[in-house]
Design an enzyme around this catalytic site. Structure first.
Site, PDB file in Angstrom:
ATOM      1  CB  SER A  11      -8.116   3.351   2.904  1.00  0.00           C
ATOM      2  OG  SER A  11      -6.982   2.846   3.778  1.00  0.00           O
ATOM      3  CE  LYS A  47      -4.129   1.458   2.982  1.00  0.00           C
ATOM      4  NZ  LYS A  47      -4.883   1.456   3.647  1.00  0.00           N
ATOM      5  CB  SER A 102      -8.094   0.403   6.340  1.00  0.00           C
ATOM      6  OG  SER A 102      -8.711   1.830   5.559  1.00  0.00           O
TER       7      SER A 102
HETATM    8  N1  GLN Z   1     -13.082   4.332   7.138  1.00  0.00           N
HETATM    9  C1  GLN Z   1     -12.110   4.004   8.019  1.00  0.00           C
HETATM   10  C2  GLN Z   1     -11.942   6.107   8.212  1.00  0.00           C
HETATM   11  O1  GLN Z   1     -12.000   6.286   6.965  1.00  0.00           O
HETATM   12  C3  GLN Z   1     -11.273   3.232   7.995  1.00  0.00           C
HETATM   13  C4  GLN Z   1     -10.187   3.804   7.751  1.00  0.00           C
HETATM   14  C5  GLN Z   1      -8.471   2.523   7.816  1.00  0.00           C
HETATM   15  O2  GLN Z   1      -8.467   1.687   8.550  1.00  0.00           O
HETATM   16  N2  GLN Z   1      -7.676   3.667   7.128  1.00  0.00           N
HETATM   17  O3  GLN Z   1     -11.374   6.317   8.890  1.00  0.00           O
END
Ligand code: GLN
Length: 482
Positions: A152, A77, A176
């Protein structure tokens, strides 16, 4: 040569001499060329992969000691630093940022002779759940490109699912890793907080986030965790691991184990019929495997999303303060220099979601409001942790759907930020409490995947893998159509 090989089968094939590392990497790069315009998993593809493959082949030929990954292509990532490569966090503010060092999880993979094949797309600074917030355009779900891949770590999930690499590293602050794993039908593990070093992971909400593997199989997840976990002097939150081989006894089964079905996450209005059906089927499967399933309650779960966004925005507010056009996002123009406009030059490069979090993150912990918002959120976190610790006295595992809904179409959900955030309803609890959680591909309904989430007590990844492996062995899912 089959690009859909699991990591373990890849290693066996290389050892057997079925093909060379170079041949496999060459074919992988061709596959990326063919499909990535459709799915956009990658922000950059390595230009040294073939050369590295060739070096490993030569070492194999001369019987040198080879690391356990034998040159397998793994993607990362793009919020993890890899020395000498651009690391953008899918943000314009880091468009030209070249990482000066490699983070620990990635360097451990490299030490074990993985080839980092490229950097994958994400929601800007890992804030989001669909990759629609990437400043470089979204990734697409290989099961149906009209649908989001989740996020994400969407690019990571897509890269594995679309057979553009064998495994990937994602990061999980509130789901994510698990959300895109569920949406793309791959296995995604959020390890216990402290098991995997965050050194070199660009911070979003560092008190709760973890790096973890995204793989085709549960065994591959254990295989990667073996490499990346353990204490690291560069991250003081890491601890010595209690298990040195997560593959050991992975097939022990779950007969006699107790499983709690978290009712708030499973029977709420937000869960779609398809997801509800899949979850009920998984419960029957667990029972057939000899486990005792029982519905139970974690009373603070309905407050977890609000607490999560309050805490993470607060941390993001300070973590992202460094993008000030001085240390990062450098764009110096001394003419007519004025401090505020100079800083705001960098801030203007941040997308609307990141900006919203930073504004929120400045407000909720501020004097006069902290008691109402930030401190209350911390109390929810403590209460939820006490509840889950208590639950693990009785249950070996807690299960729920990973995400209450299946993948949705682009643009369909982002208009309403609050209901969008509620898609994280089932995943944030593991982060707020530090517990390990895994998403296992379980069903495919209307051509789109559904994953089941299993949580275990802290540092019980070995047990978690046993349950996930047992479940995985009962499913027979279709091949990705792409
Ligand atoms: N959807 C969550 C956020 O926007 C989780 C994102 C993540 O785990 N990086 O914070």
């Amino acid at each position: 040569m089959d690009l859909r090989l699991s990591a373990l089968n890849y290693v066996t094939s290389i050892k057997n001499g079925d093909f060379t590392v170079e041949e496999f990497i060459e074919k992988t790069l061709e596959r990326i060329k063919d499909v990535d315009e459709k799915v956009h998993a990658f922000l950059q593809v390595s230009d040294t992969a073939l050369e590295n493959a060739n070096k490993i082949d030569r070492r194999i030929k001369s019987n040198d000691k080879i690391g356990k990954f034998y040159g397998m292509p793994i993607s990362v990532k793009d919020n993890m630093c890899v020395e000498g490569t651009i690391t953008t966090c899918a943000s314009k503010v880091l468009e030209n940022f070249i990482a000066p060092y490699t983070g620990t999880a990635v360097s451990r993979l490299e030490f074990d002779d993985a080839i980092i094949i490229g950097k994958t797309n994400l929601d800007e600074f890992a804030m989001g759940l669909s990759t629609e917030f990437s400043a470089y355009g979204p990734s697409r779900n290989p099961w149906n490109t009209d649908f989001v891949p989740g996020g994400s770590s969407g690019g990571s999930a897509v890269s594995v699912s679309a057979n553009e690499c064998i495994a990937s590293l994602g990061s999980d602050t509130g789901g994510s890793i698990r959300n895109p794993a569920s949406f793309c039908s791959v296995v995604g593990l959020k390890p216990t907080y402290g098991l995997v070093s965050r050194y070199g992971l660009i911070s979003y909400a560092n008190s709760i986030e973890q790096i973890g593997p995204m793989t085709r199989t549960v065994e591959d997840s254990a295989f990667l965790l073996n490499s990346i976990s353990g204490v690291d002097s560069n991250d003081n939150t890491t601890v010595e691991k209690s298990h040195h081989d997560y593959l050991q006894n992975i097939d022990a089964g779950i007969s006699g184990k107790t499983i709690g079905i978290v009712s708030e996450m499973t029977n709420s209005d937000g869960v779609s019929t398809e997801v509800m059906n899949a979850t009920n089927n998984s419960i029957k499967t667990f029972e057939k495997l000899g486990a005792n399933c029982e519905e139970m309650s974690l009373g603070s779960v309905p407050y977890a999303v609000a607490a999560y966004y309050t805490i993470t925005s607060t941390e993001a507010g300070s973590n992202l303060a460094r993008y000030d056009n001085i240390r990062y996002g450098y764009d110096f123009d001394s003419e007519g220099f004025e401090f505020n406009s100079y800083i705001s030059k960098a801030r203007k490069k941040l997308g609307p979601e990141v900006t919203r979090r930073m504004i929120l993150g400045g407000f909720v912990p501020s004097a006069g409001y902290a008691g109402k918002y930030f401190l209350k959120a911390l109390k929810v976190k403590s209460k939820l942790t006490a509840e889950i610790n208590n639950a693990f006295k009785k249950f070996d595992f807690l299960i729920s759907p990973t995400v209450p809904i299946q993948p949705f179409k682009f643009g369909e959900k982002i208009e309403d930020p609050v209901s969008f955030m509620l898609i994280d309803f089932n995943t944030v609890t593991a982060n707020l409490t530090g517990k390990p959680a895994i998403s296992v591909p379980y069903e495919n309904s209307n051509g789109l995947p559904i994953g089941i989430q299993i949580m275990a007590n802290s540092f019980e990844e070995n047990k978690l893998f046993q349950a996930a492996y047992a479940l995985e062995k009962t499913v027979d899912l279709p091949e990705v159509p792409l």
